[in-house]
Motif scaffolding. Structure first.
Motif, PDB file in Angstrom:
ATOM      1  N   MET A 115       8.639  -4.236 -14.974  1.00 32.16           N
ATOM      2  CA  MET A 115       7.822  -3.334 -14.045  1.00 32.16           C
ATOM      3  C   MET A 115       7.821  -2.356 -13.126  1.00 32.16           C
ATOM      4  SD  MET A 115       6.670  -7.612 -12.483  1.00 32.16           S
ATOM      5  CE  MET A 115       7.866  -7.675 -10.864  1.00 32.16           C
ATOM      6  N   ALA A 116       9.492  -2.719 -12.685  1.00 38.63           N
ATOM      7  CA  ALA A 116       9.751  -1.463 -11.925  1.00 38.63           C
ATOM      8  C   ALA A 116      10.258  -0.208 -12.748  1.00 38.63           C
ATOM      9  CB  ALA A 116      11.070  -1.280 -11.478  1.00 38.63           C
ATOM     10  N   GLY A 117       9.878  -0.324 -14.058  1.00 40.83           N
ATOM     11  CA  GLY A 117      10.135   1.125 -15.394  1.00 40.83           C
ATOM     12  C   GLY A 117       8.011   1.650 -15.439  1.00 40.83           C
ATOM     13  N   GLN A 118       7.199   0.685 -15.739  1.00 37.49           N
ATOM     14  CA  GLN A 118       6.279   0.725 -15.622  1.00 37.49           C
ATOM     15  C   GLN A 118       5.550   1.184 -14.289  1.00 37.49           C
ATOM     16  OE1 GLN A 118       5.139   0.156 -18.269  1.00 37.49           O
ATOM     17  NE2 GLN A 118       6.381  -0.408 -19.634  1.00 37.49           N
ATOM     18  N   LEU A 119       5.414   1.238 -13.088  1.00 38.32           N
ATOM     19  CA  LEU A 119       5.191   1.559 -12.372  1.00 38.32           C
ATOM     20  C   LEU A 119       5.870   2.492 -11.437  1.00 38.32           C
ATOM     21  CD1 LEU A 119       4.106  -1.666 -10.395  1.00 38.32           C
ATOM     22  CD2 LEU A 119       2.596  -0.713 -11.997  1.00 38.32           C
ATOM     23  N   TYR A 120       7.252   2.456 -11.514  1.00 41.47           N
ATOM     24  CA  TYR A 120       7.722   3.435 -10.872  1.00 41.47           C
ATOM     25  C   TYR A 120       8.646   4.620 -10.541  1.00 41.47           C
ATOM     26  CZ  TYR A 120       6.431   0.363  -6.787  1.00 41.47           C
ATOM     27  OH  TYR A 120       5.587  -0.979  -5.724  1.00 41.47           O
ATOM     28  N   THR A 121       8.848   5.907  -9.961  1.00 41.49           N
ATOM     29  CA  THR A 121       9.392   7.198 -10.344  1.00 41.49           C
ATOM     30  C   THR A 121      10.350   7.121  -8.688  1.00 41.49           C
ATOM     31  OG1 THR A 121       8.217   8.051  -9.413  1.00 41.49           O
ATOM     32  CG2 THR A 121       7.933   8.117 -11.244  1.00 41.49           C
ATOM     33  N   VAL A 122      11.154   7.719  -9.503  1.00 42.15           N
ATOM     34  CA  VAL A 122      12.342   7.808  -7.934  1.00 42.15           C
ATOM     35  C   VAL A 122      12.194   8.095  -7.235  1.00 42.15           C
ATOM     36  CG1 VAL A 122      14.274   8.643  -7.203  1.00 42.15           C
ATOM     37  CG2 VAL A 122      14.577   7.796  -9.954  1.00 42.15           C
ATOM     38  N   GLU A 123      10.860   9.285  -7.302  1.00 42.38           N
ATOM     39  CA  GLU A 123      10.460   9.390  -5.732  1.00 42.38           C
ATOM     40  C   GLU A 123       9.531   8.279  -4.881  1.00 42.38           C
ATOM     41  OE1 GLU A 123      10.050  11.303  -8.836  1.00 42.38           O
ATOM     42  OE2 GLU A 123      11.281  12.384  -8.543  1.00 42.38           O
ATOM     43  N   ARG A 124       8.457   7.693  -6.118  1.00 42.48           N
ATOM     44  CA  ARG A 124       7.757   6.459  -5.221  1.00 42.48           C
ATOM     45  C   ARG A 124       8.697   5.781  -5.032  1.00 42.48           C
ATOM     46  NH1 ARG A 124       4.066   2.443  -8.458  1.00 42.48           N
ATOM     47  NH2 ARG A 124       2.251   1.830  -6.193  1.00 42.48           N
ATOM     48  N   LEU A 125       9.871   5.093  -5.513  1.00 42.55           N
ATOM     49  CA  LEU A 125      10.622   4.039  -4.812  1.00 42.55           C
ATOM     50  C   LEU A 125      11.431   4.255  -3.531  1.00 42.55           C
ATOM     51  CD1 LEU A 125      11.763   1.554  -6.109  1.00 42.55           C
ATOM     52  CD2 LEU A 125      13.773   2.060  -7.259  1.00 42.55           C
ATOM     53  N   THR A 126      11.476   6.158  -3.255  1.00 43.43           N
ATOM     54  CA  THR A 126      12.039   5.986  -2.263  1.00 43.43           C
ATOM     55  C   THR A 126      11.134   7.264  -1.055  1.00 43.43           C
ATOM     56  OG1 THR A 126      12.892   8.191  -3.230  1.00 43.43           O
ATOM     57  CG2 THR A 126      13.770   6.324  -3.296  1.00 43.43           C
ATOM     58  N   GLY A 127      10.757   7.218  -1.505  1.00 44.10           N
ATOM     59  CA  GLY A 127       8.989   8.085  -1.016  1.00 44.10           C
ATOM     60  C   GLY A 127       8.457   7.367  -0.273  1.00 44.10           C
ATOM     61  N   THR A 128       7.531   5.894  -0.788  1.00 38.31           N
ATOM     62  CA  THR A 128       6.434   5.835  -0.564  1.00 38.31           C
ATOM     63  C   THR A 128       6.506   4.504   0.281  1.00 38.31           C
ATOM     64  OG1 THR A 128       6.731   3.940  -2.361  1.00 38.31           O
ATOM     65  CG2 THR A 128       5.600   6.900  -2.715  1.00 38.31           C
ATOM     66  N   GLY A 129       5.788   3.784   0.863  1.00 41.74           N
ATOM     67  CA  GLY A 129       5.473   2.335   1.493  1.00 41.74           C
ATOM     68  C   GLY A 129       6.022   1.185   0.597  1.00 41.74           C
ATOM     69  N   ASP A 130       4.876   1.492  -0.170  1.00 40.29           N
ATOM     70  CA  ASP A 130       5.291   0.471  -1.927  1.00 40.29           C
ATOM     71  C   ASP A 130       6.868   0.377  -2.492  1.00 40.29           C
ATOM     72  OD1 ASP A 130       2.821  -0.343  -1.555  1.00 40.29           O
ATOM     73  OD2 ASP A 130       1.579   0.308  -3.655  1.00 40.29           O
ATOM     74  N   GLY A 131       7.066   1.504  -2.700  1.00 34.84           N
ATOM     75  CA  GLY A 131       8.506   1.471  -2.967  1.00 34.84           C
ATOM     76  C   GLY A 131       9.722   0.887  -1.610  1.00 34.84           C
ATOM     77  N   HIS A 132       9.827   0.582  -0.811  1.00 41.05           N
ATOM     78  CA  HIS A 132      10.014   0.853   0.356  1.00 41.05           C
ATOM     79  C   HIS A 132      10.709  -0.860   0.732  1.00 41.05           C
ATOM     80  CE1 HIS A 132       9.934   5.367   2.316  1.00 41.05           C
ATOM     81  NE2 HIS A 132      11.036   4.798   1.591  1.00 41.05           N
ATOM     82  N   LEU A 133       9.380  -1.426   0.500  1.00 38.19           N
ATOM     83  CA  LEU A 133       9.193  -2.588   0.341  1.00 38.19           C
ATOM     84  C   LEU A 133       9.815  -3.673  -1.404  1.00 38.19           C
ATOM     85  CD1 LEU A 133       5.324  -3.579   1.370  1.00 38.19           C
ATOM     86  CD2 LEU A 133       6.840  -4.306   2.760  1.00 38.19           C
ATOM     87  N   LEU A 134       9.517  -2.387  -1.715  1.00 42.29           N
ATOM     88  CA  LEU A 134      10.165  -3.022  -3.258  1.00 42.29           C
ATOM     89  C   LEU A 134      11.678  -2.979  -3.310  1.00 42.29           C
ATOM     90  CD1 LEU A 134       9.961  -3.967  -5.876  1.00 42.29           C
ATOM     91  CD2 LEU A 134       9.790  -1.996  -6.659  1.00 42.29           C
ATOM     92  N   LEU A 135      12.274  -1.901  -2.435  1.00 47.08           N
ATOM     93  CA  LEU A 135      13.390  -2.137  -1.927  1.00 47.08           C
ATOM     94  C   LEU A 135      14.032  -3.488  -1.613  1.00 47.08           C
ATOM     95  CD1 LEU A 135      13.829   2.117  -2.294  1.00 47.08           C
ATOM     96  CD2 LEU A 135      15.063   0.334  -3.788  1.00 47.08           C
ATOM     97  N   THR A 136      12.836  -3.109  -0.052  1.00 40.61           N
ATOM     98  CA  THR A 136      13.423  -4.257   0.237  1.00 40.61           C
ATOM     99  C   THR A 136      13.581  -5.859   0.195  1.00 40.61           C
ATOM    100  OG1 THR A 136      12.825  -3.394   2.447  1.00 40.61           O
ATOM    101  CG2 THR A 136      12.499  -5.462   2.608  1.00 40.61           C
ATOM    102  N   MET A 137      12.803  -6.089  -1.288  1.00 38.34           N
ATOM    103  CA  MET A 137      12.849  -7.315  -1.816  1.00 38.34           C
ATOM    104  C   MET A 137      14.147  -7.363  -2.045  1.00 38.34           C
ATOM    105  SD  MET A 137       8.323  -7.605  -3.266  1.00 38.34           S
ATOM    106  CE  MET A 137       9.442  -9.375  -3.818  1.00 38.34           C
ATOM    107  N   ILE A 138      14.647  -6.480  -3.246  1.00 32.21           N
ATOM    108  CA  ILE A 138      15.637  -6.258  -3.814  1.00 32.21           C
ATOM    109  C   ILE A 138      16.732  -6.285  -2.915  1.00 32.21           C
ATOM    110  CG2 ILE A 138      17.259  -5.200  -5.090  1.00 32.21           C
ATOM    111  CD1 ILE A 138      14.852  -3.319  -6.452  1.00 32.21           C
ATOM    112  N   ALA A 139      16.396  -5.959  -2.123  1.00 35.58           N
ATOM    113  CA  ALA A 139      17.644  -6.258  -0.667  1.00 35.58           C
ATOM    114  C   ALA A 139      17.634  -7.807  -0.066  1.00 35.58           C
ATOM    115  CB  ALA A 139      18.313  -5.670   0.336  1.00 35.58           C
TER     116      ALA A 139
END
Length: 149
Positions: A69-93
């Motif tokens: 899912m992350a490979g389909q929806l996220y780039t590194v920039e989106r993962l590290t530079g958007t609210g959705d990306g930060h939420l995803l990183l929070t979920m992983i942590a």
């Protein structure tokens, strides 16, 4: 491609519900009576063993489905530079933290000794895992919010 995406989402959500529900069930329905000595070693070991296996199998499912899912929806920039990306990183942590807490709690809960004593030693780890599970659910709700973060 839409079918594989639907399967991945369904597996991911299904295991997330099973896993977080199991963590909360053990913490709220098994740990309190076990600390009072009302749960025998056999039942406790069985329940905790199942939670461990759900956690471990879930980890494999989460890596496979979440990675897809992350490979389909996220780039590194989106993962590290958007609210959705930060939420995803929070979920992983949160996932890593809960997994570690469940492993520690489970090991303590099935250690040799009086059931009430070993569960009392494990209780803070189960409680922390349950609290973080609620945080994980809330974070997932924010991420799924169609109105944005």
């Amino acid at each position: 491609m839409a079918l594989i995406d639907a399967v991945m989402w369904s597996l991911h959500i299904g295991f997330a519900v099973l896993w977080t529900g199991s963590v909360l069930f053990v913490t709220l329905a098994v740990v309190p009576p076990a600390t009072r000595g009302e749960v025998g070693r056999g039942l406790l070991s069985s329940v905790v063993s199942r939670l461990r296996w759900i956690t471990r199998i879930g980890a494999l499912v989460f890596v496979a489905t979440g990675g897809h899912m992350a490979g389909q929806l996220y780039t590194v920039e989106r993962l590290t530079g958007t609210g959705d990306g930060h939420l995803l990183l929070t979920m992983i942590a949160l996932w890593f933290a809960i997994t570690g807490l469940v492993e520690v709690a489970s090991g303590k809960a099935v250690a040799d000794g009086d059931v009430a004593d070993v569960v009392t030693d494990a209780k803070p780890f189960f409680y922390a895992a349950a609290a973080l599970s609620i945080g994980l659910i809330l974070t997932a709700g924010l991420l799924a919010n169609p109105f944005g973060v």
